[in-house]
Design a protein around this motif. Structure first.
Motif, PDB file in Angstrom:
ATOM      1  N   GLY A  15       7.834  12.678  10.306  1.00 17.90           N
ATOM      2  CA  GLY A  15       7.068  11.491   9.910  1.00 17.90           C
ATOM      3  C   GLY A  15       7.810  10.527   9.013  1.00 17.90           C
ATOM      4  N   LYS A  16       9.150  10.519   9.077  1.00 15.52           N
ATOM      5  CA  LYS A  16       9.915   9.589   8.230  1.00 15.52           C
ATOM      6  C   LYS A  16       9.612   8.137   8.563  1.00 15.52           C
ATOM      7  CE  LYS A  16      14.062  11.121   9.080  1.00 15.52           C
ATOM      8  NZ  LYS A  16      13.741  12.333   9.856  1.00 15.52           N
ATOM      9  N   THR A  17       9.743   7.794   9.832  1.00 12.63           N
ATOM     10  CA  THR A  17       9.541   6.399  10.235  1.00 12.63           C
ATOM     11  C   THR A  17       8.089   5.984  10.064  1.00 12.63           C
ATOM     12  OG1 THR A  17      11.396   6.454  11.779  1.00 12.63           O
ATOM     13  CG2 THR A  17       9.721   4.780  12.165  1.00 12.63           C
ATOM     14  N   THR A  18       7.165   6.855  10.437  1.00 13.37           N
ATOM     15  CA  THR A  18       5.742   6.570  10.239  1.00 13.37           C
ATOM     16  C   THR A  18       5.450   6.298   8.772  1.00 13.37           C
ATOM     17  OG1 THR A  18       5.091   7.940  12.123  1.00 13.37           O
ATOM     18  CG2 THR A  18       3.398   7.507  10.472  1.00 13.37           C
ATOM     19  N   THR A  19       6.075   7.095   7.908  1.00 12.99           N
ATOM     20  CA  THR A  19       5.863   6.914   6.470  1.00 12.99           C
ATOM     21  C   THR A  19       6.527   5.644   5.961  1.00 12.99           C
ATOM     22  OG1 THR A  19       5.612   9.284   6.067  1.00 12.99           O
ATOM     23  CG2 THR A  19       6.325   7.941   4.203  1.00 12.99           C
ATOM     24  N   ALA A  20       7.751   5.374   6.422  1.00  9.14           N
ATOM     25  CA  ALA A  20       8.452   4.154   5.983  1.00  9.14           C
ATOM     26  C   ALA A  20       7.640   2.910   6.334  1.00  9.14           C
ATOM     27  CB  ALA A  20       9.829   4.092   6.627  1.00  9.14           C
ATOM     28  N   VAL A  21       7.212   2.823   7.575  1.00  7.15           N
ATOM     29  CA  VAL A  21       6.483   1.643   8.044  1.00  7.15           C
ATOM     30  C   VAL A  21       5.140   1.497   7.331  1.00  7.15           C
ATOM     31  CG1 VAL A  21       5.282   0.641  10.030  1.00  7.15           C
ATOM     32  CG2 VAL A  21       7.589   1.559  10.310  1.00  7.15           C
ATOM     33  N   ASN A  22       4.389   2.580   7.266  1.00  2.00           N
ATOM     34  CA  ASN A  22       3.033   2.480   6.729  1.00  2.00           C
ATOM     35  C   ASN A  22       2.977   2.421   5.212  1.00  2.00           C
ATOM     36  OD1 ASN A  22       1.064   2.589   9.090  1.00  2.00           O
ATOM     37  ND2 ASN A  22       2.485   4.233   9.588  1.00  2.00           N
ATOM     38  N   LEU A  23       3.906   3.094   4.539  1.00  2.00           N
ATOM     39  CA  LEU A  23       3.960   2.964   3.082  1.00  2.00           C
ATOM     40  C   LEU A  23       4.385   1.558   2.698  1.00  2.00           C
ATOM     41  CD1 LEU A  23       3.858   4.027   0.209  1.00  2.00           C
ATOM     42  CD2 LEU A  23       6.168   4.967   0.533  1.00  2.00           C
ATOM     43  N   ALA A  24       5.384   1.018   3.390  1.00  2.00           N
ATOM     44  CA  ALA A  24       5.836  -0.346   3.103  1.00  2.00           C
ATOM     45  C   ALA A  24       4.705  -1.349   3.329  1.00  2.00           C
ATOM     46  CB  ALA A  24       7.033  -0.700   3.981  1.00  2.00           C
ATOM     47  N   ALA A  25       3.980  -1.193   4.438  1.00  2.00           N
ATOM     48  CA  ALA A  25       2.865  -2.100   4.740  1.00  2.00           C
ATOM     49  C   ALA A  25       1.742  -1.945   3.725  1.00  2.00           C
ATOM     50  CB  ALA A  25       2.349  -1.831   6.149  1.00  2.00           C
ATOM     51  N   ALA A  26       1.489  -0.721   3.297  1.00  2.00           N
ATOM     52  CA  ALA A  26       0.438  -0.468   2.315  1.00  2.00           C
ATOM     53  C   ALA A  26       0.801  -1.061   0.952  1.00  2.00           C
ATOM     54  CB  ALA A  26       0.181   1.028   2.196  1.00  2.00           C
ATOM     55  N   LEU A  27       2.072  -0.970   0.574  1.00  4.78           N
ATOM     56  CA  LEU A  27       2.515  -1.597  -0.675  1.00  4.78           C
ATOM     57  C   LEU A  27       2.373  -3.114  -0.583  1.00  4.78           C
ATOM     58  CD1 LEU A  27       5.710   0.543  -1.378  1.00  4.78           C
ATOM     59  CD2 LEU A  27       3.683   0.430  -2.842  1.00  4.78           C
ATOM     60  N   GLY A  28       2.690  -3.665   0.600  1.00  6.17           N
ATOM     61  CA  GLY A  28       2.509  -5.098   0.812  1.00  6.17           C
ATOM     62  C   GLY A  28       1.051  -5.506   0.682  1.00  6.17           C
ATOM     63  N   LYS A  29       0.168  -4.690   1.213  1.00 14.78           N
ATOM     64  CA  LYS A  29      -1.274  -4.937   1.102  1.00 14.78           C
ATOM     65  C   LYS A  29      -1.729  -4.892  -0.346  1.00 14.78           C
ATOM     66  CE  LYS A  29      -3.772  -5.531   4.938  1.00 14.78           C
ATOM     67  NZ  LYS A  29      -4.744  -6.651   5.069  1.00 14.78           N
ATOM     68  N   SER A  30      -0.984  -4.137  -1.156  1.00 22.46           N
ATOM     69  CA  SER A  30      -1.308  -4.011  -2.581  1.00 22.46           C
ATOM     70  C   SER A  30      -0.659  -5.115  -3.409  1.00 22.46           C
ATOM     71  CB  SER A  30      -0.870  -2.629  -3.090  1.00 22.46           C
ATOM     72  OG  SER A  30      -1.493  -1.597  -2.367  1.00 22.46           O
ATOM     73  N   ARG A  31      -0.186  -6.156  -2.712  1.00 24.15           N
ATOM     74  CA  ARG A  31       0.400  -7.348  -3.338  1.00 24.15           C
ATOM     75  C   ARG A  31       1.770  -7.107  -3.958  1.00 24.15           C
ATOM     76  NH1 ARG A  31      -4.892 -10.263  -6.197  1.00 24.15           N
ATOM     77  NH2 ARG A  31      -6.160 -10.384  -4.287  1.00 24.15           N
ATOM     78  N   GLU A  32       2.444  -6.094  -3.472  1.00 26.71           N
ATOM     79  CA  GLU A  32       3.827  -5.858  -3.869  1.00 26.71           C
ATOM     80  C   GLU A  32       4.725  -6.479  -2.798  1.00 26.71           C
ATOM     81  OE1 GLU A  32       4.491  -4.496  -6.693  1.00 26.71           O
ATOM     82  OE2 GLU A  32       2.648  -3.430  -7.214  1.00 26.71           O
ATOM     83  N   LYS A  33       5.783  -7.146  -3.220  1.00 27.54           N
ATOM     84  CA  LYS A  33       6.741  -7.738  -2.282  1.00 27.54           C
ATOM     85  C   LYS A  33       7.706  -6.648  -1.833  1.00 27.54           C
ATOM     86  CE  LYS A  33       8.759 -11.153  -0.096  1.00 27.54           C
ATOM     87  NZ  LYS A  33       8.163 -11.730   1.113  1.00 27.54           N
ATOM     88  N   VAL A  34       7.785  -6.409  -0.518  1.00 22.59           N
ATOM     89  CA  VAL A  34       8.500  -5.243  -0.012  1.00 22.59           C
ATOM     90  C   VAL A  34       9.564  -5.632   1.017  1.00 22.59           C
ATOM     91  CG1 VAL A  34       8.267  -2.984   1.107  1.00 22.59           C
ATOM     92  CG2 VAL A  34       6.381  -3.883  -0.291  1.00 22.59           C
ATOM     93  N   LEU A  35      10.740  -4.998   0.878  1.00 24.22           N
ATOM     94  CA  LEU A  35      11.769  -5.071   1.913  1.00 24.22           C
ATOM     95  C   LEU A  35      11.887  -3.690   2.544  1.00 24.22           C
ATOM     96  CD1 LEU A  35      14.065  -6.534   3.432  1.00 24.22           C
ATOM     97  CD2 LEU A  35      15.621  -5.750   1.621  1.00 24.22           C
ATOM     98  N   LEU A  36      11.675  -3.632   3.846  1.00 19.73           N
ATOM     99  CA  LEU A  36      11.810  -2.400   4.605  1.00 19.73           C
ATOM    100  C   LEU A  36      13.189  -2.402   5.262  1.00 19.73           C
ATOM    101  CD1 LEU A  36      10.483   0.171   5.778  1.00 19.73           C
ATOM    102  CD2 LEU A  36       9.418  -1.280   7.518  1.00 19.73           C
TER     103      LEU A  36
END
Length: 260
Positions: A15-36
């Protein structure tokens, strides 16, 4: 900048890629600016956020080899506060091409340095190996997040990963730490899953995230639509789990004062 986190485990299918994509998107939803950052030649993280890896003119490969600047390679996704430094099959040749370069272990760090101040979090998806590409990620990041699937051989190979982490910490990145261990594909109804969870907790103690990622069909389906699960199935169990994980990560950062 609050955190640079490499998601790594040389064991595939955890689940590395699943986690990378969804954690990054979730942080973005939390108003954090994210680079994946996609550091896997398969480019699944890239396609997972709706970018066609077959049409890339510039990728992390070009940036690592000093062909292009990082600003030229970064793509804004269609998701809140989320950019990606994409990858495709070109990256497969980087292990060989980097081998003869000076400061080969710090190429990623040098490449991304110009945009560090533009992001709150940088999330790096590593390949399922402990080669030079992963070493670049470990030399650059603040910490690693280790996804572990709730299966019989869950802890297999982790001693090798931790040995690599210690080597990188000793040689290139003295501040490297384990951010946390994430249990994935968890099904509370299965006794084996519960036993594995206890075993992982005994091994890693307080480093295990309180959030567990459940096994759901929607998490598996979302990449084929080029969307993180929280956009594909926003009310699903998997989506809720990654949003919860993002909050747990942010809370940890605040507790340590990472973002001050």
């Amino acid at each position: 900048m609050k955190k640079i986190i490499a998601i790594t485990n040389q064991k595939g299918g955890v689940g590395k890629t699943t986690t990378a994509v969804n954690l990054a998107a979730a942080l973005g939803k939390s108003r954090e600016k994210v680079l994946l950052v996609d550091m896997d030649p398969q480019g699944n993280t890239t396609s997972g956020v709706g970018v066609d890896k077959a049409k890339l003119k510039c990728s992390v490969y070009n940036v690592l080899l000093d062909v292009d600047r990082v600003n030229e390679a970064i793509i804004k996704t269609g998701f809140d506060n989320l950019d990606i430094l994409p990858a495709n099959i070109d990256l497969a040749g980087a292990e060989i091409e980097l081998a003869n370069l000076e400061n080969r272990e710090s190429k990623l760090s040098q490449a991304i340095a110009p945009v560090l101040r533009s992001y709150d979090y940088i999330i790096i998806d590593c390949p399922p190996s402990l080669g030079l590409i992963t070493t670049n990620a470990l030399s650059f990041c603040d910490s690693i997040l280790v996804p572990i699937q709730c299966e019989f051989y869950a802890l297999e190979g982790l001693s090798q990963l931790m040995s690599t982490v210690r080597l990188v910490k000793r040689t290139y990145n003295p501040d490297l730490d384990v951010e946390g261990v994430l249990l994935t594909m968890f099904d509370a109804r299965l006794k084996l899953n519960q036993q594995v969870a206890e075993e992982v907790k005994n091994y890693f103690d307080q480093k295990v995230f309180k959030t567990f990622i459940p096994r759901t069909v929607k998490l598996s389906e979302a990449p084929s639509f080029g969307k993180p699960a929280i956009y594909y199935d926003k009310h699903g169990k998997g989506s809720r789990a990654y949003l919860k994980l993002a909050k747990e990560l942010i809370k940890r950062a605040k507790k340590r004062g990472d973002g001050k």
